[in-house]
Design an enzyme around this catalytic site. Structure first.
Site, PDB file in Angstrom:
ATOM      1  N   SER A   1       0.834  -1.205   0.000  1.00 26.60           N
ATOM      2  CA  SER A   1       0.000   0.000   0.000  1.00 26.60           C
ATOM      3  C   SER A   1       0.872   1.260   0.000  1.00 26.60           C
ATOM      4  CB  SER A   1      -0.897   0.034   1.228  1.00 26.60           C
ATOM      5  OG  SER A   1      -1.820  -1.020   1.202  1.00 26.60           O
TER       6      SER A   1
HETATM    7  N1  SAH Z   1      -1.069  -4.318   3.743  1.00 25.83           N
HETATM    8  C1  SAH Z   1      -0.507  -4.865   2.544  1.00 25.83           C
HETATM    9  C2  SAH Z   1      -1.503  -4.707   1.415  1.00 25.83           C
HETATM   10  C3  SAH Z   1      -1.294  -5.695   0.367  1.00 25.83           C
HETATM   11  S1  SAH Z   1      -2.478  -5.590  -0.926  1.00 25.83           S
HETATM   12  C4  SAH Z   1       0.777  -4.144   2.211  1.00 25.83           C
HETATM   13  O1  SAH Z   1       0.832  -2.931   2.362  1.00 25.83           O
HETATM   14  O2  SAH Z   1       1.722  -4.786   1.744  1.00 25.83           O
HETATM   15  C5  SAH Z   1      -3.813  -6.539  -0.273  1.00 25.83           C
HETATM   16  C6  SAH Z   1      -3.500  -7.947   0.146  1.00 25.83           C
HETATM   17  O3  SAH Z   1      -4.723  -8.547   0.551  1.00 25.83           O
HETATM   18  C7  SAH Z   1      -2.925  -8.831  -0.971  1.00 25.83           C
HETATM   19  O4  SAH Z   1      -1.752  -9.402  -0.513  1.00 25.83           O
HETATM   20  C8  SAH Z   1      -4.026  -9.856  -1.195  1.00 25.83           C
HETATM   21  O5  SAH Z   1      -3.525 -11.126  -1.572  1.00 25.83           O
HETATM   22  C9  SAH Z   1      -4.690  -9.899   0.163  1.00 25.83           C
HETATM   23  N2  SAH Z   1      -6.063 -10.409   0.154  1.00 25.83           N
HETATM   24  C10 SAH Z   1      -7.051 -10.174  -0.740  1.00 25.83           C
HETATM   25  N3  SAH Z   1      -8.178 -10.825  -0.382  1.00 25.83           N
HETATM   26  C11 SAH Z   1      -7.894 -11.484   0.778  1.00 25.83           C
HETATM   27  C12 SAH Z   1      -8.645 -12.355   1.628  1.00 25.83           C
HETATM   28  N4  SAH Z   1      -9.912 -12.688   1.368  1.00 25.83           N
HETATM   29  N5  SAH Z   1      -8.030 -12.843   2.721  1.00 25.83           N
HETATM   30  C13 SAH Z   1      -6.735 -12.536   3.012  1.00 25.83           C
HETATM   31  N6  SAH Z   1      -5.980 -11.731   2.230  1.00 25.83           N
HETATM   32  C14 SAH Z   1      -6.548 -11.222   1.130  1.00 25.83           C
END
Ligand code: SAH
Length: 223
Positions: free
Chosen positions: A70
């Site tokens: 993010s």
């Molecule tokens: N906080 C993280 C954001 C990553 S993007 C950072 O800053 O690195 C969002 C993440 O949510 C991705 O890694 C995606 O695989 C995960 N995601 C999407 N749907 C999900 C679900 N149902 N359960 C767990 N993770 C999920």
């Protein structure tokens, strides 16, 4: 991917990070505890070393499995809305790069339970030895965030870091009375940041904030 996952935080990185914190302040982040925690966490470490020189730009970047780390402003914004307190038990959906996760741990949360549905990212997180030993209070789960973690519920705070199609009912159930859930909810071509408060009588109150753009929250797990 950083081949060694060795922990290095140079003078240059610290300087770039300080500038980023000033930028977040200019953009309206006021919670000093959030700014301090983000100043303490080396974001470049969570990115491929190819991003070393730009890791402190206020931008999202690609990580493995077609996901993103993010944007720092988004991390600061969500963390500020969550009002992390010492002793909070927090559930985070979407571990991704683990950057936001460590910010929550650095804020003093008692335990951060974090769920990721991408196996590749979940496996990658095992290699972050430095932070794994620094924050033994982070607990990692590979699974579908829509289900939450009923065994460990209820949680003081819940944070979703992917675009939710709606407020996941099981997560609302797993929120403690008096607790907050911060999540971006789809609104056509973007998401609206919401903060849900569970009242003592179990009813839900909703506050709406700025619009953001996240990768989608998907059902099920990915091998
Ligand atoms: N906080 C993280 C954001 C990553 S993007 C950072 O800053 O690195 C969002 C993440 O949510 C991705 O890694 C995606 O695989 C995960 N995601 C999407 N749907 C999900 C679900 N149902 N359960 C767990 N993770 C999920």
């Amino acid at each position: 991917m950083r081949p060694d996952r060795e922990y290095k935080d140079s003078f240059q990185h610290k300087g770039m990070r300080k500038k980023l914190i000033e930028l977040l302040r200019e953009k309206g982040i006021t919670d000093e505890a959030v700014l301090e925690a983000m100043n303490n966490i080396p974001r470049h470490y969570f990115l491929d070393s190819a991003f070393d020189k730009i890791a402190y730009e206020d931008r999202a970047f690609p990580i493995a499995a077609d996901q993103t780390i993010s944007q720092p402003y988004t991390v600061a914004y969500q963390t500020q809305l969550l009002q992390v307190k010492k002793n909070d038990r927090i559930l985070e959906i979407g571990t991704g790069s683990m950057y936001q996760t460590t910010v929550l741990a650095e804020m003093g949360a008692q335990t951060v339970f974090t769920i990721e549905r991408q196996k590749k990212l979940f496996d990658e997180q095992k290699r972050y030895y430095h932070f794994r030993s620094k924050y033994p209070n982070i607990k990692f789960f590979y699974g579908d965030g829509f289900a939450g973690l009923p065994t460990y519920a209820p949680f003081d705070k819940i944070l979703i870091t992917a675009a939710a199609p709606f407020i996941p009912p099981k997560l609302a159930e797993q929120l403690k009375p008096g607790g907050f859930m911060v999540l971006p909810v789809d609104e056509g071509d973007g998401q609206r940041m919401l903060r849900i408060t569970k009242k003592e009588d179990g009813t839900i109150e909703e506050e709406a904030f700025e619009r953001f753009s996240f990768v989608p929250m998907l059902t099920g797990k990915n091998e």
